[in-house]
Design an enzyme around this catalytic site. Structure first.
Site, PDB file in Angstrom:
ATOM      1  N   CYS A   3     -24.929 -37.229  34.217  1.00  0.00           N
ATOM      2  CA  CYS A   3     -24.715 -36.198  35.403  1.00  0.00           C
ATOM      3  C   CYS A   3     -24.268 -34.948  34.891  1.00  0.00           C
ATOM      4  O   CYS A   3     -24.748 -33.652  35.492  1.00  0.00           O
ATOM      5  CB  CYS A   3     -23.848 -36.778  36.355  1.00  0.00           C
ATOM      6  SG  CYS A   3     -22.441 -37.676  35.626  1.00  0.00           S
ATOM      7  N   HIS A  31     -18.678 -32.799  39.933  1.00  0.00           N
ATOM      8  CA  HIS A  31     -18.466 -32.431  38.631  1.00  0.00           C
ATOM      9  C   HIS A  31     -18.464 -30.686  38.609  1.00  0.00           C
ATOM     10  O   HIS A  31     -19.376 -30.044  39.226  1.00  0.00           O
ATOM     11  CB  HIS A  31     -19.282 -32.976  37.517  1.00  0.00           C
ATOM     12  CG  HIS A  31     -19.369 -34.365  37.243  1.00  0.00           C
ATOM     13  ND1 HIS A  31     -17.991 -35.228  37.885  1.00  0.00           N
ATOM     14  CD2 HIS A  31     -20.004 -34.989  36.557  1.00  0.00           C
ATOM     15  CE1 HIS A  31     -18.605 -36.456  37.413  1.00  0.00           C
ATOM     16  NE2 HIS A  31     -19.724 -36.473  36.512  1.00  0.00           N
TER      17      HIS A  31
HETATM   18  C1  2RA Z   1     -19.033 -40.107  34.367  1.00  0.00           C
HETATM   19  N1  2RA Z   1     -21.008 -39.068  33.555  1.00  0.00           N
HETATM   20  O1  2RA Z   1     -18.957 -38.988  35.089  1.00  0.00           O
HETATM   21  C2  2RA Z   1     -20.230 -40.173  33.478  1.00  0.00           C
HETATM   22  C3  2RA Z   1     -20.816 -41.557  34.019  1.00  0.00           C
HETATM   23  N2  2RA Z   1     -21.424 -41.119  35.363  1.00  0.00           N
HETATM   24  O2  2RA Z   1     -18.114 -40.935  34.010  1.00  0.00           O
END
Ligand code: 2RA
Length: 329
Positions: free
Chosen positions: A126, A234
């Site tokens: 991601c 994120h």
């Molecule tokens: C996380 N990118 O954010 C990793 C797995 N989705 O923990």
């Protein structure tokens, strides 16, 4: 088209079903797949009800596509079985991402590499997907020498257990721990496991996957991945050193013109990307675009995206759309 979703009852699996519906992917029969304990559970999809089946049953049903989000071990063991049965697998785990015989695909960047021979296709991590959506158009225009990225990652990337831990801690209740420490009022510089080189797997995914997707091992990447008590997506603070100088207005134009990227960048109106805005959307949002005056040809920016959507489910469904539209199934 018969479509299997492996991990259909998980957090990402649920978003995959939602995105398939939203984008009217031509599913004539859904095959929801989950662990034995979920077999028989009913899943509502596009106005119909489907029963969860086992992996063995799903392989025997010969779906055209199987979209996986069920962990690396399941992908390593079962993606080849689906492929042998003629199914094309799009896998959201890390199992196949760095395998030399398998492609690591962000459709807006490198879907043109796909062919009918690709039966196991890897969905990048991601935090990699949202980073590369901004890096790729800039690499094409200015040539990237080095990237320094710090991520501020949603607890949804860890899963339901982490979301429950935050909720319990917020209410002052005892929590089943998804992390080694409390996440409420905290920031953990620890996403995934530490490796011998002092970096976490998450940080090395950003380094390694960036090189593979850009097809350029000369690009230097160093990362610090941080977990914060956020659920919408994120965020990433990125510093990019280019081979050539750039014009900031042109950078904004290049980014805004890139499909799937939206520039949100106006300090005079406090306009910048935030997880509470990005949540539930499929675009990657870029802002705080500004020259790094500490060295030549260097730029800072801030990138935010819903990690369950463009960071996982939406990117995987877009790969499936590309395969269908280009008759590669
Ligand atoms: C996380 N990118 O954010 C990793 C797995 N989705 O923990």
């Amino acid at each position: 088209m018969k479509v299997a979703v492996v991990g259909a009852t998980g957090m990402v699996g649920n978003v995959m079903l939602k995105v398939l519906e939203e984008r009217n992917f031509p599913v004539t029969q859904l095959i929801p797949v989950a662990s034995e304990k979920s077999v028989g559970k009913k899943i509502a999809f596009s106005g119909k009800e489907y029963e969860v089946v086992s992996l063995e049953t799903a392989v025997s049903m010969k779906p055209a596509i199987a979209i996986f989000s069920a962990g690396g071990d399941t992908s390593l063991n079962w993606a080849p079985k689906f492929a042998e049965a003629g199914t094309t697998v799009v896998d959201n785990s890390s199992a196949w991402r760095m395998h030399p015989d398998h492609k690591l695909v962000i459709p807006e960047i490198n879907a043109r590499l796909l062919s009918k021979e690709d039966k196991i296709i890897a969905n990048p991590n991601c935090s990699t997907i949202q980073l590369l959506m901004a890096l790729k158009p800039l690499h094409d225009n200015y040539g990237i020498k080095r990237v320094v990225v710090s991520t501020y990652q949603s607890i949804t990337g860890t899963g339901v257990k982490a979301v429950n831990q935050l909720e319990s801690e917020y209410k002052g209740e005892n929590a089943e721990m998804a992390y080694p420490y409390p996440i409420h009022k905290n920031a953990l510089p620890h996403c995934d496991v530490f490796q011998d080189n002092g970096y976490t797997k998450e940080e090395m995914k950003l380094t390694n996957e960036t090189k593979k997707i850009l097809g350029d091992d000369s690009v230097k990447v160093t990362a610090t991945a941080i977990r914060i008590p956020v659920v919408g997506g994120h965020s990433e603070s990125v510093n990019i050193e280019f081979e050539r100088d750039f014009d900031e207005a042109q950078v904004r134009q290049i980014l805004n013109d890139f499909p799937g990227v939206t520039v949100q960048d106006n300090p005079t109106t406090n306009t910048y990307p935030m997880p509470i805005y990005a949540e539930g959307k499929n675009d990657v949002f870029v802002g705080r675009i500004r020259r790094d005056y500490s060295q030549p040809n260097t730029l800072n920016m801030w990138i935010v995206a819903d990690n369950l959507r463009k960071g996982a489910a939406t990117n995987a469904v877009q790969i499936a759309e590309y395969l269908k539209e280009h008759h590669l199934l």
